[in-house]
Design a protein around this motif. Structure first.
Motif, PDB file in Angstrom:
ATOM      1  N   CYS A 114       0.831  -1.215   0.000  1.00 21.54           N
ATOM      2  CA  CYS A 114       0.000   0.000   0.000  1.00 21.54           C
ATOM      3  C   CYS A 114       0.859   1.254   0.000  1.00 21.54           C
ATOM      4  O   CYS A 114       1.125   1.827   1.062  1.00 21.54           O
ATOM      5  CB  CYS A 114      -0.934   0.014   1.203  1.00 21.54           C
ATOM      6  N   GLY A 115       1.266   1.691  -1.158  1.00 17.74           N
ATOM      7  CA  GLY A 115       2.029   2.929  -1.265  1.00 17.74           C
ATOM      8  C   GLY A 115       1.204   4.151  -0.910  1.00 17.74           C
ATOM      9  O   GLY A 115       1.751   5.212  -0.617  1.00 17.74           O
ATOM     10  N   ASP A 116      -0.120   3.997  -0.910  1.00 16.97           N
ATOM     11  CA  ASP A 116      -1.016   5.103  -0.556  1.00 16.97           C
ATOM     12  C   ASP A 116      -0.967   5.428   0.935  1.00 16.97           C
ATOM     13  O   ASP A 116      -1.455   6.467   1.347  1.00 16.97           O
ATOM     14  CB  ASP A 116      -2.471   4.750  -0.913  1.00 16.97           C
ATOM     15  N   LEU A 117      -0.402   4.516   1.723  1.00 15.17           N
ATOM     16  CA  LEU A 117      -0.402   4.665   3.178  1.00 15.17           C
ATOM     17  C   LEU A 117       1.027   4.646   3.716  1.00 15.17           C
ATOM     18  O   LEU A 117       1.517   3.608   4.173  1.00 15.17           O
ATOM     19  CB  LEU A 117      -1.221   3.540   3.824  1.00 15.17           C
ATOM     20  N   PRO A 118       1.711   5.792   3.696  1.00 16.44           N
ATOM     21  CA  PRO A 118       3.113   5.818   4.126  1.00 16.44           C
ATOM     22  C   PRO A 118       3.314   5.552   5.619  1.00 16.44           C
ATOM     23  O   PRO A 118       4.441   5.315   6.047  1.00 16.44           O
ATOM     24  CB  PRO A 118       3.578   7.232   3.758  1.00 16.44           C
ATOM     25  N   GLU A 119       2.244   5.550   6.392  1.00 18.63           N
ATOM     26  CA  GLU A 119       2.367   5.251   7.819  1.00 18.63           C
ATOM     27  C   GLU A 119       2.606   3.765   8.069  1.00 18.63           C
ATOM     28  O   GLU A 119       3.172   3.383   9.093  1.00 18.63           O
ATOM     29  CB  GLU A 119       1.099   5.677   8.575  1.00 18.63           C
TER      30      GLU A 119
END
Length: 169
Positions: A114-119
């Motif tokens: 999930c690159g959309d979620l850097p956390e």
């Protein structure tokens, strides 16, 4: 004085903060995916009406891909919320319930997809410290207690989203 009565460790508090941020970011990341799915769904009908079967198949694959990612976001959000609720238990990972271990493993696996979620990569590091390298390695590989649905939604090698063109076995 409040310093002495903490219920969670500093690392666990940081994890909770990251998970709260991830839940917020999921809400933001959903919108463009919903829009792309809606547009691609409308395109399928138009392309079929025009007789462009190959292009329609490509659009259907895009719809399936977006649907899978949206469903994965839902599962990741549930995992985040579960870990936030049960954060006190994370300070004693050997005593964590199966649901907590599954949520942790699911987030560790999802962090790679999930690159959309850097956390998530930051949360993966904290969870790996808490649960150990063996647990983290198994979770990264998609083995162990990870829900197979999560693997199917995120990992294109294991999912059948290309089944319109090729056989999935």
């Amino acid at each position: 004085m409040g310093f002495i009565h903490r219920k969670t460790s500093k690392q666990t508090r940081k994890l909770k903060t990251l998970l709260h941020l991830a839940v917020s970011r999921i809400a933001v990341a959903r919108r463009p995916r919903l829009a792309r799915k809606s547009i691609a769904t409308g395109d399928v009908g138009q392309l079929l009406a025009l007789g462009h079967l190959d292009r329609a198949i490509h659009r259907v694959e895009q719809v399936i891909e977006e649907s899978n990612m949206l469903e994965a976001f839902e599962m990741i959000e549930l995992y985040c919320k579960r870990l936030i609720e049960k954060a006190v238990q994370l300070d004693k990972p050997s005593e964590c319930a199966q649901e907590i271990q599954e949520a942790a493993a699911g987030l560790i696996f999802a962090a790679g997809w999930c690159g959309d979620l850097p956390e998530l990569p930051l949360a993966r590091t904290i969870l790996a410290d808490k649960f150990g390298n063996d647990f983290a390695s198994a979770a990264k590989d998609g083995t162990g207690i990870i829900d197979p649905v999560v693997i199917g939604k995120l990992d294109p090698i294991h999912s059948c989203h290309g089944s319109l063109i090729r056989n999935c076995s």
